[in-house]
Scaffold this motif. Structure first.
Motif, mmCIF file in Angstrom:
data_model
loop_
_atom_site.group_PDB
_atom_site.id
_atom_site.type_symbol
_atom_site.label_atom_id
_atom_site.label_comp_id
_atom_site.label_asym_id
_atom_site.label_seq_id
_atom_site.Cartn_x
_atom_site.Cartn_y
_atom_site.Cartn_z
ATOM 1 N N UNK A 1 0.545 -1.213 -0.135
ATOM 2 C CA UNK A 1 -0.010 0.028 0.145
ATOM 3 C C UNK A 1 1.026 1.181 -0.042
ATOM 4 N N UNK A 2 0.288 1.992 -0.758
ATOM 5 C CA UNK A 2 1.446 3.762 -0.944
ATOM 6 C C UNK A 2 0.848 4.313 0.722
ATOM 7 N N UNK A 3 2.104 5.235 0.739
ATOM 8 C CA UNK A 3 2.174 6.117 2.120
ATOM 9 C C UNK A 3 2.132 7.698 1.549
ATOM 10 N N UNK A 4 1.522 8.341 2.562
ATOM 11 C CA UNK A 4 1.771 9.534 2.409
ATOM 12 C C UNK A 4 2.383 9.593 4.143
ATOM 13 N N UNK A 5 2.973 10.474 4.488
ATOM 14 C CA UNK A 5 3.282 11.376 5.823
ATOM 15 C C UNK A 5 3.918 12.298 6.019
ATOM 16 N N UNK A 6 3.146 12.820 6.974
ATOM 17 C CA UNK A 6 3.586 14.056 7.464
ATOM 18 C C UNK A 6 4.378 13.788 8.616
ATOM 19 N N UNK A 7 5.863 14.902 8.946
ATOM 20 C CA UNK A 7 6.858 14.670 10.074
ATOM 21 C C UNK A 7 6.255 16.033 10.725
ATOM 22 N N UNK A 8 6.192 15.530 12.123
ATOM 23 C CA UNK A 8 6.465 16.940 13.172
ATOM 24 C C UNK A 8 5.606 18.326 13.015
ATOM 25 N N UNK A 9 4.557 17.993 12.377
ATOM 26 C CA UNK A 9 3.894 19.112 12.893
ATOM 27 C C UNK A 9 3.698 19.607 13.838
ATOM 28 N N UNK A 10 3.541 21.188 14.058
ATOM 29 C CA UNK A 10 3.581 21.929 15.090
ATOM 30 C C UNK A 10 2.115 22.588 15.632
ATOM 31 N N UNK A 11 1.836 22.112 16.989
ATOM 32 C CA UNK A 11 0.587 23.402 16.728
ATOM 33 C C UNK A 11 0.772 23.859 18.003
ATOM 34 N N UNK A 12 -0.143 24.979 18.797
ATOM 35 C CA UNK A 12 -0.734 25.543 19.927
ATOM 36 C C UNK A 12 -1.004 24.868 20.159
ATOM 37 N N UNK A 13 -1.301 24.318 21.150
ATOM 38 C CA UNK A 13 -3.293 23.635 22.308
ATOM 39 C C UNK A 13 -3.233 23.892 23.664
ATOM 40 N N UNK A 14 -4.057 23.848 24.124
ATOM 41 C CA UNK A 14 -4.731 24.116 25.329
ATOM 42 C C UNK A 14 -4.923 21.965 26.445
ATOM 43 N N UNK A 15 -4.635 21.578 25.596
ATOM 44 C CA UNK A 15 -4.945 19.802 26.541
ATOM 45 C C UNK A 15 -4.383 19.431 27.176
ATOM 46 N N UNK A 16 -5.287 18.902 28.289
ATOM 47 C CA UNK A 16 -4.081 18.536 29.902
ATOM 48 C C UNK A 16 -5.270 18.397 30.822
ATOM 49 N N UNK A 17 -5.106 17.382 31.069
ATOM 50 C CA UNK A 17 -6.103 17.672 33.287
ATOM 51 C C UNK A 17 -6.165 18.317 33.760
ATOM 52 N N UNK A 18 -4.481 19.761 33.698
ATOM 53 C CA UNK A 18 -4.383 20.288 34.859
ATOM 54 C C UNK A 18 -5.237 21.863 34.067
ATOM 55 N N UNK A 19 -5.346 22.605 35.016
ATOM 56 C CA UNK A 19 -5.594 23.787 34.472
ATOM 57 C C UNK A 19 -5.184 24.870 34.115
ATOM 58 N N UNK A 20 -3.340 24.925 34.656
ATOM 59 C CA UNK A 20 -2.271 25.591 34.612
ATOM 60 C C UNK A 20 -2.790 25.058 32.596
ATOM 61 N N UNK A 21 -2.252 23.675 32.228
ATOM 62 C CA UNK A 21 -2.231 23.418 30.811
ATOM 63 C C UNK A 21 -4.221 24.110 29.742
ATOM 64 N N UNK A 22 -4.643 24.144 30.291
ATOM 65 C CA UNK A 22 -5.721 24.943 30.134
ATOM 66 C C UNK A 22 -5.981 26.521 29.637
ATOM 67 N N UNK A 23 -4.910 27.352 30.983
ATOM 68 C CA UNK A 23 -4.776 28.514 30.934
ATOM 69 C C UNK A 23 -2.978 28.828 29.957
#
Length: 121
Positions: A1-23
């Motif tokens: 099967x053929x493949x397309x790769x995306x390597x190390x795309x960088x984004x800024x997000x607010x994910x996490x269990x702790x409130x500081x991660x959300x802020x």
């Protein structure tokens, strides 16, 4: 099967269990391995016979920089499921890396990787 790769795309997000991660938010990296038949695109040199890379990037960006998830597992699953729902991939492998989770100790990063396959019905 053929493949397309995306390597190390960088984004800024607010994910996490702790409130500081959300802020404060933090950087996330996403790697993709996308399986599909690319033989027609290889013959025709026509974008209509493959997938548009920009559309894939935008989909991932929407999830990482959009709604907040407590778990990186949830974020990874949402990206994988939506890639299969949106594009003609037969299989997707999605890896989301969180370089700086709030864990005491020395390590480079924590990552979640999920593989999803299209189920023919």
């Amino acid at each position: 099967m053929d493949k397309i790769y995306f390597n190390h795309m960088s984004f800024y997000g607010y994910h996490g269990v702790f409130e500081a991660e959300a802020q404060l938010g933090q950087r996330f990296y996403v790697d993709l391995e996308l399986s599909l038949d690319l033989s027609k695109a290889g013959e025709t040199d026509d974008l209509n016979d493959t997938v548009n890379y920009a559309d894939i990037f935008d989909l991932v960006k929407k999830y990482v920089e959009g709604e907040r998830y407590k778990l990186v597992e949830t974020l990874t699953a949402r990206i994988a499921d939506q890639l299969l729902a949106t594009f003609p991939f037969t299989e997707v492998k999605v890896k989301v890396t969180k370089p700086n989770p709030p864990i005491n100790g020395h390590y480079e990063s924590v990552a979640i990787e999920m593989v999803r396959k299209r189920v023919n019905t």
